[in-house]
Enzyme design. Sequence first.
Site, PDB file in Angstrom:
ATOM      1  N   GLY A  37       0.818  -1.196   0.000  1.00  0.00           N
ATOM      2  CA  GLY A  37       0.000   0.000   0.000  1.00  0.00           C
ATOM      3  C   GLY A  37       0.852   1.246   0.000  1.00  0.00           C
ATOM      4  O   GLY A  37       2.006   1.244  -0.428  1.00  0.00           O
ATOM      5  N   ILE A  38       0.275   2.322   0.510  1.00  0.00           N
ATOM      6  CA  ILE A  38       0.985   3.595   0.560  1.00  0.00           C
ATOM      7  C   ILE A  38       1.394   3.886   1.996  1.00  0.00           C
ATOM      8  O   ILE A  38       0.785   3.381   2.934  1.00  0.00           O
ATOM      9  CB  ILE A  38       0.094   4.726   0.005  1.00  0.00           C
ATOM     10  CG1 ILE A  38       0.939   5.951  -0.340  1.00  0.00           C
ATOM     11  CG2 ILE A  38      -1.025   5.079   0.973  1.00  0.00           C
ATOM     12  CD1 ILE A  38       0.197   6.956  -1.190  1.00  0.00           C
ATOM     13  N   GLY A  39       2.451   4.659   2.164  1.00  0.00           N
ATOM     14  CA  GLY A  39       2.874   5.043   3.503  1.00  0.00           C
ATOM     15  C   GLY A  39       4.327   4.712   3.766  1.00  0.00           C
ATOM     16  O   GLY A  39       5.060   4.228   2.911  1.00  0.00           O
TER      17      GLY A  39
ATOM     18  N   ILE B  31       5.727   2.499   5.887  1.00  0.00           N
ATOM     19  CA  ILE B  31       6.153   1.101   6.023  1.00  0.00           C
ATOM     20  C   ILE B  31       6.432   0.453   4.668  1.00  0.00           C
ATOM     21  O   ILE B  31       7.489  -0.162   4.480  1.00  0.00           O
ATOM     22  CB  ILE B  31       5.126   0.302   6.850  1.00  0.00           C
ATOM     23  CG1 ILE B  31       5.166   0.771   8.308  1.00  0.00           C
ATOM     24  CG2 ILE B  31       5.412  -1.203   6.771  1.00  0.00           C
ATOM     25  CD1 ILE B  31       4.127   0.137   9.204  1.00  0.00           C
TER      26      ILE B  31
ATOM     27  N   GLU C 281      -2.689  -3.527  -5.945  1.00  0.00           N
ATOM     28  CA  GLU C 281      -3.805  -2.653  -6.313  1.00  0.00           C
ATOM     29  C   GLU C 281      -3.329  -1.241  -6.608  1.00  0.00           C
ATOM     30  O   GLU C 281      -4.003  -0.482  -7.307  1.00  0.00           O
ATOM     31  CB  GLU C 281      -4.883  -2.642  -5.216  1.00  0.00           C
ATOM     32  CG  GLU C 281      -4.592  -1.786  -4.004  1.00  0.00           C
ATOM     33  CD  GLU C 281      -3.881  -2.540  -2.896  1.00  0.00           C
ATOM     34  OE1 GLU C 281      -4.200  -2.298  -1.723  1.00  0.00           O
ATOM     35  OE2 GLU C 281      -2.989  -3.356  -3.202  1.00  0.00           O
TER      36      GLU C 281
ATOM     37  N   GLY D 299      -8.000  -3.014  -0.264  1.00  0.00           N
ATOM     38  CA  GLY D 299      -7.670  -4.325  -0.808  1.00  0.00           C
ATOM     39  C   GLY D 299      -7.028  -5.273   0.183  1.00  0.00           C
ATOM     40  O   GLY D 299      -6.550  -6.341  -0.206  1.00  0.00           O
TER      41      GLY D 299
END
Length: 618
Positions: free
Chosen positions: A215-217, A219, A238, A336
């Site tokens: 995902g985003i961020g 981490i 995704e 997702g």
Amino acid sequence: MVETVMAATLPPAPDWASLIHSGCRVFVGGTASVPYQLVQHLIDHGRGFSDIEMVHMLALGDTRWAQEGYRNRFKVNTFFIGGNEVRRAVDEGRADYTPCFLSEMSGLFSDGTLPIDAALVNLSPPDEFGYCSLGAGVDIGMSAVRQAKKVIAQFNQFVPRTAGHSYIHISEVDACIEADEPLVELPTQSIDSVTERIGQYVAMLVEDGATLQFGIGKIPSATLKYLQNHRDLGIHSEMLTDSIIGLLEAGAISNKKKTFHPGKMVTSFAIGTQRLYTLIDNNPHIEFYPSSYVSKPTNIAKNDNMIAINSALEVDLTGQVVADSLGYDFYSGMGGQVDFVSGASMSKGGKPIIALPSTAKNESISRIRPCITEGSGVVTSRGNVHYVVTEYGIASLKGKSIRERALELIRVAHPKFRGELLNEVRQHYWVPHYQEKYPTDIPELGAIQLKKLNIQGETFYMRPLNPADERRLQEFFYSHTKETLRLRYNYDPKQMSREKSCNLVSVDQKSDAALCIVRQEGSRITIHAVGRFYYAPAANACEVAFVTRETQQGKGMATRLLRQLIDIARSRQIATMMAYVRAENTPMIAIFEQAGFRRVLSDDPTDVELVLKLEHVK
């Protein structure tokens, strides 16, 4: 050529009264590709409308339609809450949040659950054949276009033309405006020391040739940073962020080991800076497909060695994951996560990973909880989670009992909360009465308590022994031959009860030290060697001992453990290390002597006493 076609074939400007009506449902293209000028056109020229339901996924930037001043005209219904006017509207009860898996959002449009009257989308200008691209925001936008009664477009030169299933024909557009505006940019966040350690641990779970979702961020950014020395990685995610650029530049991504869409990076939307939007523009190696395809668990599972990396707001000690709410406050969305956790679980060699900091609010709150916070909702169930990673390590949960899960998760909680967490779960009998000590780290090992070892071409890990190893140590004991047990314990013990095993793995690592070398195959962890010392404060000395699985003897595991224990003892300024070995155990005696130990006289001829003066060790 393009300008000629556009001039000749562009649909008319929106006559909103003929396109929509009060009370209808309008889809707004989201993520970084919101058609802001088109929405403003509706605001400016669509006066007289009321109660229009604005449906969208995550919408970045200026979500002006969610402002208080438009509450009578627009009612927001979002699948994912962003940090802008939409979150404020949800918090104040002026907007709705509809939880839904990313793979299933499109189905709400097609099956009539949420029929779409009109779709507002951001498109690239049509090419010479009349085809326009949804660019960085295919996600659920393509499905909305296919199901909407009317399609209204903002033709925008800044929308990249992306490969895959991102195109619609101009004949499908009922009305349009031309307005060029850059996509929303979301710069990569700086990585702090906590995130850095999480990224290092997650990267340890990724093998060469794996396919990644993230995902985003901070981490994901930290994880991808530590994957730059990997090779032949693939992407099936995704979303894409700027973090993949570093991996591409390092040569870590080839996509050639993928077993689904080999050779191609597969995604449904992109959020980042202009560097990323330039990268995806007319790039045949990066393909965009609708979320119903990319996030479909059975499609995800077609990738062997699928690694799904997702975050959470909190995880309880049974493994339940909270990801979209903070108590009664809805914070984001399901996205997702469940799709990719499920898909990675079904993938051959797949690993679903939940990664999060161990604390929140300046270390005042533990994100590892005895039970989920009142009002919070479970996004990913305890049955789906294989790994939970914090800055304190990797908790392996697949196939673990509630007791084992609790101990694994306490181990990766912040040290100042471990005692409190253990006391909480003991009250519920999730762990037995004799489990009194909570896990402690070995300070001398530093921030990363896990060391990856290559031993004769095989991957092993050295780390502290901890209470979660109770059953593993018991299995280790029963794997030994009678001869090994006699040489280690000086007699032939018949039993290793869970209580005794618990006592052996419940170590105060700040005074004593206990290390193990393990092999991890998926979620299965097998102990292959254990080394420990017991500290005697009165003499400022410690006694050291080892045992190695028979199939691993002669490979240097005891030597590695001994060197590490010597380093720990020296750092603690312990003066002397001692060992007592059966006289017939010549291989173990040789290991000690090679490390600088010297024999001393012993009253028992069947034992050899060895001593190492630590201040003389270089």
